[in-house]
Design a protein around this motif. Structure first.
Motif, short mmCIF file in Angstrom:
data_model
loop_
_atom_site.label_atom_id
_atom_site.label_comp_id
_atom_site.label_asym_id
_atom_site.label_seq_id
_atom_site.Cartn_x
_atom_site.Cartn_y
_atom_site.Cartn_z
N MET A 1 1.02 -1.25 0.22
CA MET A 1 -0.25 0.69 0.24
C MET A 1 1.08 0.95 0.18
N LYS A 2 0.68 1.94 -1.25
CA LYS A 2 1.42 3.35 -1.23
C LYS A 2 0.84 4.33 -0.13
N ASN A 3 2.15 5.29 0.14
CA ASN A 3 1.72 6.32 1.24
C ASN A 3 2.74 7.32 1.56
N ASN A 4 1.60 8.40 2.18
CA ASN A 4 2.82 9.69 2.22
C ASN A 4 3.59 9.85 3.96
N VAL A 5 3.69 8.86 4.21
CA VAL A 5 4.45 8.51 5.50
C VAL A 5 6.23 8.92 4.99
N LYS A 6 6.69 8.22 3.82
CA LYS A 6 8.27 8.88 4.19
C LYS A 6 8.10 10.92 3.85
N ILE A 7 7.24 11.14 2.66
CA ILE A 7 7.11 12.78 2.51
C ILE A 7 6.91 13.85 3.79
N THR A 8 5.75 13.01 4.33
CA THR A 8 6.17 13.73 5.31
C THR A 8 6.67 14.12 6.76
N ARG A 9 7.60 12.77 6.40
CA ARG A 9 7.99 12.33 8.12
C ARG A 9 9.77 12.99 7.07
N VAL A 10 9.94 13.30 6.17
CA VAL A 10 11.13 13.83 5.63
C VAL A 10 11.10 15.48 5.92
N LYS A 11 9.98 16.46 5.40
CA LYS A 11 9.40 17.26 5.60
C LYS A 11 9.24 17.82 6.96
N MET A 12 9.33 17.04 8.07
CA MET A 12 9.47 16.93 9.34
C MET A 12 10.71 17.23 10.31
N GLY A 13 11.84 16.74 9.46
CA GLY A 13 12.85 16.85 9.14
C GLY A 13 13.50 15.60 10.45
N ILE A 14 12.76 14.23 10.75
CA ILE A 14 12.76 13.15 11.58
C ILE A 14 13.31 11.69 10.74
N THR A 15 14.53 11.34 10.94
CA THR A 15 14.64 9.91 10.52
C THR A 15 13.83 8.92 11.54
N GLN A 16 14.01 7.49 10.58
CA GLN A 16 12.99 6.54 10.38
C GLN A 16 13.94 6.06 11.71
N THR B 1 10.69 -1.86 10.30
CA THR B 1 8.93 -1.52 10.02
C THR B 1 8.79 -0.57 9.24
N ILE B 2 9.55 0.63 10.22
CA ILE B 2 9.23 2.06 9.26
C ILE B 2 9.57 2.13 7.98
N GLY B 3 10.89 1.48 7.54
CA GLY B 3 10.97 1.59 5.93
C GLY B 3 10.15 0.73 5.35
N LEU B 4 10.03 -0.30 5.58
CA LEU B 4 8.63 -1.09 5.32
C LEU B 4 7.50 -0.52 5.22
N ILE B 5 6.91 -0.27 6.11
CA ILE B 5 5.90 1.16 5.79
C ILE B 5 5.97 1.96 4.58
N GLU B 6 7.17 2.95 5.10
CA GLU B 6 7.55 3.38 3.75
C GLU B 6 7.57 3.21 2.21
N LYS B 7 8.14 1.91 2.58
CA LYS B 7 8.31 1.28 0.88
C LYS B 7 6.78 0.32 0.02
N LEU C 1 -2.18 10.89 5.02
CA LEU C 1 -1.43 9.54 5.39
C LEU C 1 -1.08 8.16 3.98
N PHE C 2 -2.95 7.89 4.09
CA PHE C 2 -3.10 6.68 4.25
C PHE C 2 -3.80 5.95 2.69
N TRP C 3 -4.50 7.95 2.53
CA TRP C 3 -6.28 7.06 1.57
C TRP C 3 -5.22 7.88 0.26
N GLU C 4 -5.67 6.55 -0.77
CA GLU C 4 -5.77 6.75 -1.75
C GLU C 4 -4.43 7.64 -2.65
#
Lengths: 154, 64
Positions: B1-16, B29-35, B59-62
Motif C-alpha cells: 500500500m503506497k502512502n505519504n509517510v516518507k514525504i511527511t517524515r522528511v518534511k518534518m526533519g525526522i529520521t526513520q 518496520t518504518i522502512g517497510l511501511i514507507e516502501k 497519510l494513507f488514503w489513496e
C-alpha cells in the motif's frame, strides 16, 4: 491480540506477524511429516522408522525450519543499515562466538576432566570449535541478510 | 500500500530511527511501511499519524 504464545513473540508488529507465519508454516510441515510417518509405519511394511528417530526428526524439522526462515528473513538485526554498523555487528558476533567457545570448552573440561593425550585434547577443543563455527556462520548470514534488507529500506 | 509517510517524515526533519523509537517499533518496520511493503495495523497507523501530526486520510488514503 493476546494469546498464551505472546511471551515468545517479538514486541515489534512486523516481526511478530512474520514469526507467527514461520511458526504456522513449520506446524503445517510438521503435521505433514507426522501424517506421512504414521501412514508409512502403519501401511508400508518396507519403510519402518524407529520411534525415537521419528520424534527426533520431527523436532529438528520444525525447529530447523522456523530458525532458518528467521535467519534468512533478514529481520534479526533491524538497525544494521550502514557499513559501520554492519562491521560493528560482525565484530560483536565474533566476540560472542569466542566467548561461547571459551565457556563451552571450560564446561566441557569441568564435566569430562582434563585430557591427558593429544587426540583427547583435539576432541575436547574440536566440539566447541565446530559449534562456534556453525554459530558464527548463522550470525554472519543473519547480519548480512539484515544489512542488505535494511540498506534497501533507507 | 503506497502512502505519504516518507514525504511527511522528511518534511518534518525526522529520521526513520527517531520515528520508530517514538512509536515503539523497529526502524525496519518504518522502512517497510514507507516502501509500501508492509501494511500496518490500524493501531500503528494511528500512532504514526499522531506522531507526524497528520490525519489517517492524509497519510494513507489513496496515494497515486
Amino acid at each position: 491480540m493476546r494469546t498464551w504464545i505472546s511471551f515468545l513473540l517479538p514486541e515489534d508488529e512486523y516481526k511478530e506477524k512474520r514469526v507467527l507465519h514461520f511458526l504456522s508454516e513449520g506446524s503445517i510441515i510438521l503435521l505433514i511429516s507426522l501424517v506421512s510417518l504414521f501412514i508409512s509405519s502403519r501401511y508400508l511394511n518396507f519403510f519402518q522408522v524407529d520411534l525415537e528417530f521419528a520424534l527426533f526428526i520431527s523436532i529438528i524439522l520444525f525447529l530447523g525450519y522456523v530458525f532458518l526462515r528467521y535467519i534468512l528473513s533478514g529481520m534479526e538485526y533491524t538497525d544494521v543499515a550502514t557499513e559501520g554498523t554492519y562491521k560493528q555487528e560482525l565484530k560483536k558476533a565474533f566476540r560472542g562466538t569466542c566467548l561461547f567457545v571459551g565457556i563451552f570448552t571450560l564446561v566441557y573440561l569441568v564435566f569430562e576432566g582434563i585430557p591427558s593425550k593429544l587426540n583427547e585434547w583435539i576432541e575436547t577443543i574440536g566440539l566447541p570449535l565446530t559449534c562456534g563455527l556453525v554459530w558464527y556462520c548463522f550470525s554472519f548470514i543473519s547480519i548480512k541478510k539484515s544489512y542488505k534488507k535494511n540498506k534497501e529500506l533507507l | 500500500m503506497k502512502n505519504n509517510v516518507k514525504i511527511t517524515r522528511v518534511k518534518m526533519g525526522i529520521t526513520q530511527q527517531q520515528l520508530s523509537q517514538r512509536i515503539g517499533v523497529t526502524r525496519q518496520t518504518i522502512g517497510l511501511i514507507e516502501k509500501g511493503e508492509y501494511n500496518p495495523s490500524l493501531q500503528l497507523c494511528v500512532a504514526i499519524a499522531k506522531e507526524l501530526n497528520k490525519t489517517l486520510d492524509e497519510l494513507f488514503w489513496e496515494v497515486e
